[in-house]
Design a protein around this motif. Structure first.
Motif, PDB file in Angstrom:
ATOM      1  N   THR A 102       0.838  -1.206   0.000  1.00  0.00           N
ATOM      2  CA  THR A 102       0.000   0.000   0.000  1.00  0.00           C
ATOM      3  C   THR A 102       0.869   1.251   0.000  1.00  0.00           C
ATOM      4  OG1 THR A 102      -1.798  -1.168   1.119  1.00  0.00           O
ATOM      5  CG2 THR A 102      -1.844   1.239   1.216  1.00  0.00           C
ATOM      6  N   GLU A 103       1.937   1.249   0.775  1.00  0.00           N
ATOM      7  CA  GLU A 103       2.858   2.382   0.776  1.00  0.00           C
ATOM      8  C   GLU A 103       3.516   2.554  -0.592  1.00  0.00           C
ATOM      9  OE1 GLU A 103       3.505   4.909   2.832  1.00  0.00           O
ATOM     10  OE2 GLU A 103       1.983   4.144   4.209  1.00  0.00           O
ATOM     11  N   LEU A 104       3.966   1.448  -1.184  1.00  0.00           N
ATOM     12  CA  LEU A 104       4.583   1.527  -2.511  1.00  0.00           C
ATOM     13  C   LEU A 104       3.582   2.030  -3.549  1.00  0.00           C
ATOM     14  CD1 LEU A 104       6.685  -1.768  -2.558  1.00  0.00           C
ATOM     15  CD2 LEU A 104       7.557   0.577  -2.470  1.00  0.00           C
ATOM     16  N   HIS A 105       2.345   1.545  -3.470  1.00  0.00           N
ATOM     17  CA  HIS A 105       1.328   1.974  -4.436  1.00  0.00           C
ATOM     18  C   HIS A 105       0.992   3.456  -4.265  1.00  0.00           C
ATOM     19  CE1 HIS A 105       1.094  -1.989  -5.903  1.00  0.00           C
ATOM     20  NE2 HIS A 105       0.308  -2.490  -4.976  1.00  0.00           N
ATOM     21  N   ALA A 106       0.934   3.926  -3.031  1.00  0.00           N
ATOM     22  CA  ALA A 106       0.649   5.349  -2.805  1.00  0.00           C
ATOM     23  C   ALA A 106       1.774   6.226  -3.343  1.00  0.00           C
ATOM     24  CB  ALA A 106       0.444   5.620  -1.314  1.00  0.00           C
ATOM     25  N   ARG A 107       2.993   5.824  -3.087  1.00  0.00           N
ATOM     26  CA  ARG A 107       4.143   6.656  -3.461  1.00  0.00           C
ATOM     27  C   ARG A 107       4.535   6.531  -4.924  1.00  0.00           C
ATOM     28  NH1 ARG A 107       8.044   6.824   1.719  1.00  0.00           N
ATOM     29  NH2 ARG A 107       6.411   6.661   3.279  1.00  0.00           N
ATOM     30  N   PHE A 108       4.368   5.338  -5.504  1.00  0.00           N
ATOM     31  CA  PHE A 108       4.930   5.079  -6.827  1.00  0.00           C
ATOM     32  C   PHE A 108       3.878   4.682  -7.858  1.00  0.00           C
ATOM     33  CE2 PHE A 108       7.080   2.022  -9.743  1.00  0.00           C
ATOM     34  CZ  PHE A 108       7.917   2.926 -10.382  1.00  0.00           C
ATOM     35  N   THR A 109       3.078   3.693  -7.561  1.00  0.00           N
ATOM     36  CA  THR A 109       2.162   3.130  -8.559  1.00  0.00           C
ATOM     37  C   THR A 109       1.118   4.117  -9.046  1.00  0.00           C
ATOM     38  OG1 THR A 109       2.431   0.948  -7.575  1.00  0.00           O
ATOM     39  CG2 THR A 109       0.535   1.241  -9.017  1.00  0.00           C
ATOM     40  N   PHE A 110       0.418   4.757  -8.112  1.00  0.00           N
ATOM     41  CA  PHE A 110      -0.705   5.611  -8.485  1.00  0.00           C
ATOM     42  C   PHE A 110      -0.396   7.096  -8.368  1.00  0.00           C
ATOM     43  CE2 PHE A 110      -2.573   1.543  -7.116  1.00  0.00           C
ATOM     44  CZ  PHE A 110      -3.133   1.175  -8.331  1.00  0.00           C
ATOM     45  N   GLY A 111       0.843   7.434  -8.085  1.00  0.00           N
ATOM     46  CA  GLY A 111       1.271   8.823  -8.076  1.00  0.00           C
ATOM     47  C   GLY A 111       0.577   9.691  -7.046  1.00  0.00           C
ATOM     48  N   ALA A 112       0.286   9.135  -5.879  1.00  0.00           N
ATOM     49  CA  ALA A 112      -0.383   9.914  -4.844  1.00  0.00           C
ATOM     50  C   ALA A 112       0.535  10.978  -4.260  1.00  0.00           C
ATOM     51  CB  ALA A 112      -0.896   8.991  -3.730  1.00  0.00           C
TER      52      ALA A 112
END
Length: 170
Positions: free
Chosen positions: A60-70
């Motif tokens: 979830t941290e990786l997706h927030a920071r990298f995957t979905f550009g949050a």
């Protein structure tokens, strides 16, 4: 800060999926080996639960920071929403392994890994859709009226931006 950085552009669906596969797939692959190693010491279902919890927080941290550009850390609500989709993935991987052991008396480690990774991949695709369209969707609460895009289609208030994007692409 914990909130999404609105100035950072969200990646397109293909770029986000590639990043999702890289981040989520990498965490998932490492998790499969961690589950197997931990299951040598404790029951498999407990090993899968512990590794699923830890890997969900990391992913979830990786997706927030990298995957979905949050643009920053995942918020508490994003972690909770992501955990809901991970709970479903956990149930599917457990069901797949239970089915394997009901059908095959003594499956080898490679066969178990293949079943586990296949179940993880299938739930991973579903998780991508949920994370992109719900958990990390941008501006979904800021849309207050019907928006008429330039090509004449209508997007309704409350529809996640990613869903409108995917619908226009179809």
């Amino acid at each position: 800060m914990g909130t999404q950085n609105q100035s950072q552009a969200a990646p397109g669906a293909c770029a986000a999926f590639a990043r999702f596969v890289l981040c989520g797939g990498g965490v998932g692959l490492a998790s499969s080996f961690a589950v197997a190693a931990l299951a040598a010491r404790i029951p498999w279902i407990l090993a899968n639960l512990l590794i699923t919890l830890l890997s969900t927080i990391l992913a979830t941290e990786l997706h927030a920071r990298f995957t979905f550009g949050a643009g920053g850390r995942a918020s508490r609500s994003q972690h909770v929403q992501s955990a809901g989709s991970a709970a479903t993935a956990y149930a599917v991987t457990c069901a797949a392994m239970l089915a394997l052991h009901l059908l095959v008396v003594t499956p080898g480690a490679m066969f178990e890994q293949a079943v586990y990774l296949t179940a993880s991949a299938l739930t991973g695709v579903a998780r991508f859709v949920v994370l992109r369209l719900v958990v990390f969707a941008r501006h979904r609460s800021q849309v207050a009226a019907v928006v008429r895009p330039s090509h004449g289609t209508v997007a309704h208030a409350g529809v996640p931006a990613g869903l409108a994007e995917l619908c226009r692409a179809a």
